[in-house]
Design an enzyme around this catalytic site. Structure first.
Site, short mmCIF file in Angstrom:
data_model
loop_
_atom_site.label_atom_id
_atom_site.label_comp_id
_atom_site.label_asym_id
_atom_site.label_seq_id
_atom_site.Cartn_x
_atom_site.Cartn_y
_atom_site.Cartn_z
N CYS A 79 0.84 -1.19 0.00
CA CYS A 79 0.00 0.00 0.00
C CYS A 79 0.89 1.26 0.00
O CYS A 79 1.63 1.48 -0.94
CB CYS A 79 -0.99 -0.03 1.16
SG CYS A 79 -2.35 1.16 0.97
N HIS A 188 -4.10 -4.50 -0.27
CA HIS A 188 -3.76 -5.08 1.03
C HIS A 188 -3.85 -6.61 0.95
O HIS A 188 -4.95 -7.16 1.03
CB HIS A 188 -4.71 -4.56 2.11
CG HIS A 188 -4.45 -3.16 2.51
ND1 HIS A 188 -3.53 -2.80 3.46
CD2 HIS A 188 -5.00 -2.00 2.07
CE1 HIS A 188 -3.51 -1.49 3.60
NE2 HIS A 188 -4.40 -0.98 2.77
N GLU A 190 -3.12 -8.76 3.12
CA GLU A 190 -3.59 -9.32 4.39
C GLU A 190 -5.11 -9.26 4.52
O GLU A 190 -5.68 -9.91 5.41
CB GLU A 190 -2.92 -8.60 5.57
CG GLU A 190 -3.41 -7.19 5.85
CD GLU A 190 -2.81 -6.11 4.99
OE1 GLU A 190 -2.99 -4.92 5.31
OE2 GLU A 190 -2.16 -6.46 3.97
#
Length: 218
Positions: A79, A188, A190
């Protein structure tokens, strides 16, 4: 061992847990010597470009980042961490980035290609990444996997060979970049479920310290 740079900005626990979920050993640190000597490094980031780069410099981490990249260690920016890899960021002014990759970071509505008025910014939610070439980082993710984005700015890469995948939201922008051992993702991983975990697993499997070189297919 995957070292996550902890400079006080970002939800580090989320990406740490994601790496652990794919079986990677993880170490968080804000020590420049630990970063410089790491075998695999992740630079996370959320929020504003200037706040992130200022904090990296305040903690004396910039030289360590360049040292570990110069050693050929696999390095992943996530990011804003990806955006910091470029030369200049234009978020509330003009700010010098790490200068690892040629190019700058611009707002969706401040690029030369423009942005439709009916599309809201930030770009938030699920969208596809379209690989421009094959690379082990994207292996097994599918032709156009969907991942999760939250951003108002994106890189404008000067070197097209540095773009590993693109995404379209109003216009097309680099969503994954790669040059030698340096990688960046605008989304992202995650928060991107199977595709994101697959990418992190692939990154954790790259040869440590050997400089995973750019792979171009014809």
């Amino acid at each position: 061992m995957t070292t996550i740079i902890d400079y006080g900005i970002g939800n580090l626990r989320s990406i740490e847990k994601a790496f652990e979920a794919v079986g990677a050993s993880v170490h968080r640190t804000d020590r420049p010597d630990a970063v410089a000597n790491a075998e695999r490094v992740v630079l996370p980031g959320v929020g504003a470009f200037r706040a992130c780069i200022d904090e990296i410099r305040r903690r004396d981490l910039e030289n360590a980042i360049h040292e570990v990249i110069d050693r050929g260690v696999p390095f992943l920016g996530v990011c804003v961490g990806m955006q910091l890899l470029f030369e200049t960021g234009y978020e509330k002014g003009e700010h010098d980035g790490l200068g690892v990759l040629p190019g700058h970071v611009a707002h969706f509505r401040d690029t030369d290609v423009g942005m439709p008025d009916d599309l809201s910014v930030p770009h938030m939610g699920w969208n596809a990444i379209e690989p421009t070439r094959t690379h082990p980082l994207l292996e097994g993710l599918g032709d156009a996997p969907y991942v999760y984005f939250v951003h108002s700015y994106h890189p404008v890469a000067e070197t097209t060979d540095d773009v590993l995948a693109t995404t379209t939201y109003g216009h097309t922008f680099p969503s994954v970049v790669q040059c030698d051992n340096v990688f960046g993702v605008q989304f992202h991983p995650e928060k991107s479920q199977a595709a994101g975990l697959g990418l992190l697993e692939n990154f954790a499997a790259l040869p440590a310290g050997e400089g995973a070189k750019r792979t171009v297919t014809t």
